[in-house]
Design a protein around this motif. Structure first.
Motif, PDB file in Angstrom:
ATOM      1  N   UNK A 184      59.126  41.192  63.705  1.00 17.76           N
ATOM      2  CA  UNK A 184      58.059  41.215  62.815  1.00 17.76           C
ATOM      3  C   UNK A 184      57.647  42.591  62.554  1.00 17.76           C
ATOM      4  N   UNK A 185      57.470  43.498  63.549  1.00 16.71           N
ATOM      5  CA  UNK A 185      57.028  45.031  63.080  1.00 16.71           C
ATOM      6  C   UNK A 185      58.157  45.608  61.983  1.00 16.71           C
ATOM      7  N   UNK A 186      59.399  45.094  62.384  1.00 17.94           N
ATOM      8  CA  UNK A 186      60.568  45.697  61.347  1.00 17.94           C
ATOM      9  C   UNK A 186      60.228  45.253  60.089  1.00 17.94           C
ATOM     10  N   UNK A 187      59.549  43.963  59.815  1.00 23.22           N
ATOM     11  CA  UNK A 187      59.197  43.483  58.535  1.00 23.22           C
ATOM     12  C   UNK A 187      58.201  44.333  58.054  1.00 23.22           C
ATOM     13  N   UNK A 188      56.793  44.538  58.833  1.00 23.35           N
ATOM     14  CA  UNK A 188      55.618  45.206  58.313  1.00 23.35           C
ATOM     15  C   UNK A 188      56.120  46.602  57.965  1.00 23.35           C
ATOM     16  N   UNK A 189      57.118  47.111  58.508  1.00 26.87           N
ATOM     17  CA  UNK A 189      57.323  48.570  58.459  1.00 26.87           C
ATOM     18  C   UNK A 189      58.437  48.571  56.990  1.00 26.87           C
ATOM     19  N   UNK A 190      58.658  47.471  56.709  1.00 31.24           N
ATOM     20  CA  UNK A 190      59.797  47.508  55.574  1.00 31.24           C
ATOM     21  C   UNK A 190      61.146  48.132  55.908  1.00 31.24           C
ATOM     22  N   UNK A 191      61.521  47.906  57.054  1.00 32.15           N
ATOM     23  CA  UNK A 191      62.972  48.290  57.330  1.00 32.15           C
ATOM     24  C   UNK A 191      63.849  47.641  56.428  1.00 32.15           C
TER      25      UNK A 191
ATOM     26  N   UNK B  20      65.123  35.675  63.671  1.00 31.97           N
ATOM     27  CA  UNK B  20      64.635  36.894  63.105  1.00 31.97           C
ATOM     28  C   UNK B  20      64.339  37.365  61.664  1.00 31.97           C
ATOM     29  N   UNK B  21      65.224  36.820  60.884  1.00 32.25           N
ATOM     30  CA  UNK B  21      64.929  36.790  59.421  1.00 32.25           C
ATOM     31  C   UNK B  21      63.600  36.152  59.025  1.00 32.25           C
ATOM     32  N   UNK B  22      63.255  35.049  59.767  1.00 34.37           N
ATOM     33  CA  UNK B  22      61.788  34.521  59.371  1.00 34.37           C
ATOM     34  C   UNK B  22      60.784  35.433  59.648  1.00 34.37           C
ATOM     35  N   UNK B  23      61.015  35.872  60.803  1.00 32.09           N
ATOM     36  CA  UNK B  23      59.715  36.548  61.458  1.00 32.09           C
ATOM     37  C   UNK B  23      59.721  38.226  60.734  1.00 32.09           C
ATOM     38  N   UNK B  24      60.988  38.639  60.370  1.00 31.85           N
ATOM     39  CA  UNK B  24      60.866  39.836  59.520  1.00 31.85           C
ATOM     40  C   UNK B  24      60.291  39.677  58.205  1.00 31.85           C
ATOM     41  N   UNK B  25      60.501  38.565  57.343  1.00 36.68           N
ATOM     42  CA  UNK B  25      59.850  38.190  55.946  1.00 36.68           C
ATOM     43  C   UNK B  25      58.405  37.892  55.995  1.00 36.68           C
ATOM     44  N   UNK B  26      58.181  37.236  57.366  1.00 31.56           N
ATOM     45  CA  UNK B  26      56.587  36.921  57.622  1.00 31.56           C
ATOM     46  C   UNK B  26      55.768  38.381  57.739  1.00 31.56           C
TER      47      UNK B  26
END
Length: 202
Positions: free
Chosen positions: A131-138, A72-78
């Motif tokens: 991934x959308x959580x990372x894009x949204x800078x959660x 999840x962290x990998x996808x988040x930072x991508x």
């Protein structure tokens, strides 16, 4: 599709049988990093390994949960480093404009915790929610916290069920397949409505 799922299942069984807890961690990390390796196979089979005495119940849950968090962290930072610039530049080709990107950010800012938590226990959605959580800078700490809680519950439930079923651990496959069809169908309908909305505006 059935052939692909069967091959993925064989791959999962090989990884877990060969590498033990590290295999559980790796398989769940892959599943959580936007690569559709089905946890509906990973976790019940892990439960079977508990049943057969190869794994400890709680150690298996910890390995699976940590793997989920890592992926999840990998996808988040991508999403943080690559997703946002990509959507700003090419989003129009996917019917995503600046207004909708800002709306996504507000959703995760206001309701990110519950969005991530629920997403972690839904088939298909759980694979992509980070991934959308990372894009949204959660907030990354909140994302990690609610990912861990949701993943822990999901992993505990399916490993427990796999342990109870024993050699029949794969008996749940038809039910999960139906759930995947329902959730996947809902996602397709939502995407069609979004495309129709944009075309109507034009």
């Amino acid at each position: 599709m059935e052939t692909i799922i069967t091959q993925l299942g064989q791959f999962v069984i090989h990884i877990i049988s060969s590498f033990g807890y590290a295999g559980v961690f790796l398989a769940m990390a892959i599943e959580s990093a936007c690569i559709p390796l089905p946890s509906e196979i990973i976790l019940p089979f892990t439960g079977y390994m508990v049943f057969s005495g190869h794994f400890s119940f709680w150690q298996a849950i910890i390995a699976a949960t940590l793997g989920n968090l890592f992926g999840a962290l990998v996808a988040y930072y991508v999403g943080v480093w690559g997703g946002r610039p990509f959507l700003k530049r090419y989003g129009k080709y996917f019917f995503i404009n600046a207004k909708e990107l800002a709306w996504t950010e507000r959703i995760f800012e206001r309701n990110g915790e519950i969005t991530v938590f629920i997403g972690r226990v839904l088939p298909i959605v759980r694979t992509f929610i980070s991934l959308p959580a990372g894009i949204a800078r959660m907030n990354p700490f909140k994302m990690a916290t609610y990912t861990t809680i949701g993943a822990f519950l999901w992993c505990t439930l399916l490993i427990y069920v796999g342990r109870k079923l024993g050699e029949n651990w794969n008996a749940l496959k038809p039910y999960f397949h139906r759930a995947d069809v329902v959730v996947g169908g809902a996602i397709v309908v939502i995407l069609i409505l979004l495309v129709w909305k944009h075309l109507k505006k034009r």
